[in-house]
Write a protein that holds these residues in place. Structure first.
Motif, PDB file in Angstrom:
ATOM      1  N   THR A   1      33.953 -25.354  -5.171  1.00  0.00           N
ATOM      2  CA  THR A   1      34.057 -26.727  -5.646  1.00  0.00           C
ATOM      3  C   THR A   1      35.420 -27.310  -5.300  1.00  0.00           C
ATOM      4  OG1 THR A   1      34.811 -25.899  -7.784  1.00  0.00           O
ATOM      5  CG2 THR A   1      32.450 -26.269  -7.522  1.00  0.00           C
ATOM      6  N   GLN A   2      35.603 -28.587  -5.666  1.00  0.00           N
ATOM      7  CA  GLN A   2      36.878 -29.247  -5.415  1.00  0.00           C
ATOM      8  C   GLN A   2      37.994 -28.547  -6.184  1.00  0.00           C
ATOM      9  OE1 GLN A   2      36.647 -33.408  -6.256  1.00  0.00           O
ATOM     10  NE2 GLN A   2      35.458 -33.861  -4.421  1.00  0.00           N
ATOM     11  N   MET A   3      39.148 -28.452  -5.552  1.00  0.00           N
ATOM     12  CA  MET A   3      40.264 -27.756  -6.167  1.00  0.00           C
ATOM     13  C   MET A   3      41.574 -28.387  -5.715  1.00  0.00           C
ATOM     14  SD  MET A   3      41.262 -23.678  -6.121  1.00  0.00           S
ATOM     15  CE  MET A   3      41.399 -23.595  -4.344  1.00  0.00           C
ATOM     16  N   ASN A   4      42.476 -28.582  -6.664  1.00  0.00           N
ATOM     17  CA  ASN A   4      43.830 -29.038  -6.359  1.00  0.00           C
ATOM     18  C   ASN A   4      44.742 -27.820  -6.232  1.00  0.00           C
ATOM     19  OD1 ASN A   4      42.836 -31.594  -6.673  1.00  0.00           O
ATOM     20  ND2 ASN A   4      43.727 -31.923  -8.700  1.00  0.00           N
ATOM     21  N   ILE A   5      45.527 -27.787  -5.167  1.00  0.00           N
ATOM     22  CA  ILE A   5      46.479 -26.696  -4.960  1.00  0.00           C
ATOM     23  C   ILE A   5      47.890 -27.265  -4.950  1.00  0.00           C
ATOM     24  CG2 ILE A   5      47.332 -24.927  -3.381  1.00  0.00           C
ATOM     25  CD1 ILE A   5      44.569 -24.450  -2.427  1.00  0.00           C
ATOM     26  N   THR A   6      48.740 -26.691  -5.773  1.00  0.00           N
ATOM     27  CA  THR A   6      50.143 -27.078  -5.814  1.00  0.00           C
ATOM     28  C   THR A   6      50.999 -25.847  -5.563  1.00  0.00           C
ATOM     29  OG1 THR A   6      49.713 -28.839  -7.414  1.00  0.00           O
ATOM     30  CG2 THR A   6      51.991 -28.093  -7.199  1.00  0.00           C
ATOM     31  N   VAL A   7      51.854 -25.925  -4.568  1.00  0.00           N
ATOM     32  CA  VAL A   7      52.758 -24.823  -4.248  1.00  0.00           C
ATOM     33  C   VAL A   7      54.176 -25.264  -4.598  1.00  0.00           C
ATOM     34  CG1 VAL A   7      53.616 -23.266  -2.467  1.00  0.00           C
ATOM     35  CG2 VAL A   7      51.239 -24.051  -2.388  1.00  0.00           C
ATOM     36  N   MET A   8      54.696 -24.743  -5.700  1.00  0.00           N
ATOM     37  CA  MET A   8      56.036 -25.121  -6.145  1.00  0.00           C
ATOM     38  C   MET A   8      57.107 -24.277  -5.450  1.00  0.00           C
ATOM     39  SD  MET A   8      55.347 -27.572  -8.149  1.00  0.00           S
ATOM     40  CE  MET A   8      57.005 -27.842  -8.786  1.00  0.00           C
ATOM     41  N   SER A   9      56.852 -22.963  -5.369  1.00  0.00           N
ATOM     42  CA  SER A   9      57.842 -22.080  -4.744  1.00  0.00           C
ATOM     43  C   SER A   9      57.136 -20.887  -4.122  1.00  0.00           C
ATOM     44  CB  SER A   9      58.862 -21.602  -5.778  1.00  0.00           C
ATOM     45  OG  SER A   9      59.797 -20.711  -5.199  1.00  0.00           O
ATOM     46  N   ALA A  10      57.054 -20.905  -2.796  1.00  0.00           N
ATOM     47  CA  ALA A  10      56.516 -19.787  -2.011  1.00  0.00           C
ATOM     48  C   ALA A  10      57.182 -19.821  -0.648  1.00  0.00           C
ATOM     49  CB  ALA A  10      55.003 -19.890  -1.886  1.00  0.00           C
ATOM     50  N   PRO A  11      58.470 -19.448  -0.582  1.00  0.00           N
ATOM     51  CA  PRO A  11      59.259 -19.624   0.639  1.00  0.00           C
ATOM     52  C   PRO A  11      58.780 -18.808   1.833  1.00  0.00           C
ATOM     53  CG  PRO A  11      60.461 -18.305  -0.977  1.00  0.00           C
ATOM     54  CD  PRO A  11      59.269 -18.859  -1.677  1.00  0.00           C
ATOM     55  N   ARG A  12      57.959 -17.765   1.605  1.00  0.00           N
ATOM     56  CA  ARG A  12      57.499 -16.926   2.720  1.00  0.00           C
ATOM     57  C   ARG A  12      56.052 -17.215   3.119  1.00  0.00           C
ATOM     58  NH1 ARG A  12      59.802 -10.812   1.370  1.00  0.00           N
ATOM     59  NH2 ARG A  12      62.005 -11.383   1.090  1.00  0.00           N
ATOM     60  N   LEU A  13      55.452 -18.223   2.555  1.00  0.00           N
ATOM     61  CA  LEU A  13      54.055 -18.530   2.852  1.00  0.00           C
ATOM     62  C   LEU A  13      53.876 -18.803   4.340  1.00  0.00           C
ATOM     63  CD1 LEU A  13      51.221 -18.969   1.695  1.00  0.00           C
ATOM     64  CD2 LEU A  13      51.808 -21.394   1.402  1.00  0.00           C
ATOM     65  N   ALA A  14      53.115 -17.935   5.002  1.00  0.00           N
ATOM     66  CA  ALA A  14      52.960 -18.034   6.455  1.00  0.00           C
ATOM     67  C   ALA A  14      51.527 -18.324   6.884  1.00  0.00           C
ATOM     68  CB  ALA A  14      53.444 -16.743   7.128  1.00  0.00           C
ATOM     69  N   THR A  15      50.535 -17.989   6.059  1.00  0.00           N
ATOM     70  CA  THR A  15      49.125 -18.201   6.400  1.00  0.00           C
ATOM     71  C   THR A  15      48.469 -19.019   5.306  1.00  0.00           C
ATOM     72  OG1 THR A  15      49.033 -16.085   7.572  1.00  0.00           O
ATOM     73  CG2 THR A  15      46.937 -17.071   6.942  1.00  0.00           C
ATOM     74  N   LEU A  16      47.839 -20.131   5.701  1.00  0.00           N
ATOM     75  CA  LEU A  16      47.227 -21.053   4.753  1.00  0.00           C
ATOM     76  C   LEU A  16      45.861 -21.469   5.259  1.00  0.00           C
ATOM     77  CD1 LEU A  16      47.552 -22.824   2.191  1.00  0.00           C
ATOM     78  CD2 LEU A  16      48.584 -24.576   3.665  1.00  0.00           C
ATOM     79  N   GLY A  17      44.835 -21.365   4.452  1.00  0.00           N
ATOM     80  CA  GLY A  17      43.487 -21.794   4.850  1.00  0.00           C
ATOM     81  C   GLY A  17      42.446 -21.022   4.061  1.00  0.00           C
ATOM     82  N   LYS A  18      41.128 -21.357   4.226  1.00  0.00           N
ATOM     83  CA  LYS A  18      40.722 -22.491   5.014  1.00  0.00           C
ATOM     84  C   LYS A  18      40.711 -23.740   4.137  1.00  0.00           C
ATOM     85  CE  LYS A  18      35.850 -21.413   4.229  1.00  0.00           C
ATOM     86  NZ  LYS A  18      34.550 -21.065   4.803  1.00  0.00           N
ATOM     87  N   LEU A  19      41.239 -24.820   4.662  1.00  0.00           N
ATOM     88  CA  LEU A  19      41.283 -26.089   3.950  1.00  0.00           C
ATOM     89  C   LEU A  19      40.191 -26.997   4.478  1.00  0.00           C
ATOM     90  CD1 LEU A  19      45.133 -26.679   3.932  1.00  0.00           C
ATOM     91  CD2 LEU A  19      43.751 -25.311   2.388  1.00  0.00           C
ATOM     92  N   PHE A  20      39.610 -27.793   3.604  1.00  0.00           N
ATOM     93  CA  PHE A  20      38.530 -28.679   4.030  1.00  0.00           C
ATOM     94  C   PHE A  20      38.525 -29.907   3.136  1.00  0.00           C
ATOM     95  CE2 PHE A  20      37.029 -25.594   1.046  1.00  0.00           C
ATOM     96  CZ  PHE A  20      36.202 -26.270   0.184  1.00  0.00           C
ATOM     97  N   ASP A  21      37.598 -30.814   3.387  1.00  0.00           N
ATOM     98  CA  ASP A  21      37.596 -32.097   2.690  1.00  0.00           C
ATOM     99  C   ASP A  21      37.283 -31.976   1.205  1.00  0.00           C
ATOM    100  OD1 ASP A  21      38.348 -33.541   4.843  1.00  0.00           O
ATOM    101  OD2 ASP A  21      36.337 -34.192   5.411  1.00  0.00           O
ATOM    102  N   GLY A  22      36.894 -30.791   0.744  1.00  0.00           N
ATOM    103  CA  GLY A  22      36.624 -30.611  -0.669  1.00  0.00           C
ATOM    104  C   GLY A  22      37.886 -30.615  -1.520  1.00  0.00           C
ATOM    105  N   PHE A  23      39.062 -30.508  -0.885  1.00  0.00           N
ATOM    106  CA  PHE A  23      40.292 -30.533  -1.644  1.00  0.00           C
ATOM    107  C   PHE A  23      40.584 -31.951  -2.126  1.00  0.00           C
ATOM    108  CE2 PHE A  23      41.161 -26.575   0.601  1.00  0.00           C
ATOM    109  CZ  PHE A  23      41.641 -25.817  -0.433  1.00  0.00           C
TER     110      PHE A  23
END
Length: 321
Positions: free
Chosen positions: A243-265
């Protein structure tokens, strides 16, 4: 003639001895080999020879009937745990049982309390019930845990938070667990590196504060908001649909891989800046799925990730009206 026969027999014995070099290995090494075999194959090694007869009973126990499509009798599991001296290495709670013999909660709790599972390192627990209290006894040794089709509701037999000092990998599949219980659980796992949440209930908002997590995977069947508040070691944030989901990243300085993102966000946000205008320098791998982007939108998107090395995209082209 007799001398020839004896010489020939001696050569045959020497050849057999050389061919069976594995039996000359120390018991500890043989035990490690046996513990890596499927449970039925490991037990069958007892009939190979007198040299192997005691190996399985003293090797670290790997009790896994996951691939047994016929099922197993609950009494057989009880017999194995009674016969084996331990210690335990891996225990997968069977999902199929032969005939009408489905073990009661008391029986399964007795399995987990068996001395054969002392020092257990890997556990896969499943069953349409509350989490059994005997699970708590593995807190000093457990490294990998998977829970499916069970409940962590407060007030049940699982009362009290779980503190697993060595747990590195946690998978929750189709479980019922309140947000407060999961937050308390994560706080009690100081070296947890991998967290996978699939099709779970009662998790509308998930807040991550972990000094050790390196990978998070989520299927947002019920999660509406995911907040990465403080995860200094986080390298992978993976989404598997839902389902739809909000993602907030406040502090993740090593984040290197992100996905899968789609229009449901509804929103993807880094710090106080909404994703569309944010510059995320750490991300090197990005996966987009079934998104409707025009060329200008793709260019603007790539500007948000100046150090991007790999882009996986399933693109739905926007049609002009």
């Amino acid at each position: 003639m007799g001398m020839v026969t004896r010489a020939k027999r001696r050569r045959q014995e020497e050849e057999e001895h050389l061919a069976d070099r594995i039996s000359s290995l120390p018991d500890g090494v043989l035990g490690d080999i046996v513990s890596l075999l499927p449970t039925k194959d490991a037990a069958r090694t007892q009939v190979l020879s007198s040299r192997w007869r005691h190996i399985w009973r003293s090797a670290p126990l790997n009790l896994d009937f996951h691939d047994d499509h016929v099922g197993i009798l609950a009494s057989d599991i009880s017999s194995i745990l009674t016969a084996h001296r331990g210690p335990g290495r891996r225990f997968v709670m069977p999902r199929r049982y032969r005939g009408m013999e489905y073990p009661t909660s008391t029986t399964r709790d007795g399995w987990l309390r068996s001395p054969s599972l002392d020092n257990l390192q890997e556990l896969e627990f499943s069953g349409n019930s509350l989490l059994l209290p005997s699970v708590h006894r593995f807190s000093p040794t457990l490294c990998i845990a998977r829970f499916s089709d069970c409940s962590f509701l407060a007030g049940g037999n699982d009362a009290g938070p779980l503190h697993w000092l060595l747990l590195k990998q946690l998978i929750l599949f189709n479980v019922t667990i309140p947000e407060s219980s999961l937050h308390a659980w994560l706080a009690g796992c100081p070296v947890l590196e991998s967290l996978l949440l699939l099709h779970n209930r009662y998790l509308s908002r998930l807040q991550i504060v972990s000094r050790s997590l390196r990978s998070i995977g989520v299927h947002s069947s019920s999660i509406q908001q995911l907040v990465i508040e403080d995860a200094p070691c986080l390298e992978r944030l993976l989404h598997f649909g839902g389902t739809q989901m909000n993602i907030t990243v406040m502090s993740a300085p090593r984040l290197a891989t992100l996905g899968k993102l789609f229009d449901g966000f509804s929103m993807l946000q880094f710090g106080a800046t909404v994703f569309q205008g944010a510059v995320v320098s750490s991300v090197k791998v990005l996966a987009l799925y079934d998104v409707k982007l025009c060329l200008d939108a793709v260019i603007n998107l790539l500007q948000c990730f100046p150090h991007l090395q790999k882009l996986y995209i399933n693109l739905s082209l926007r049609t002009r009206g």
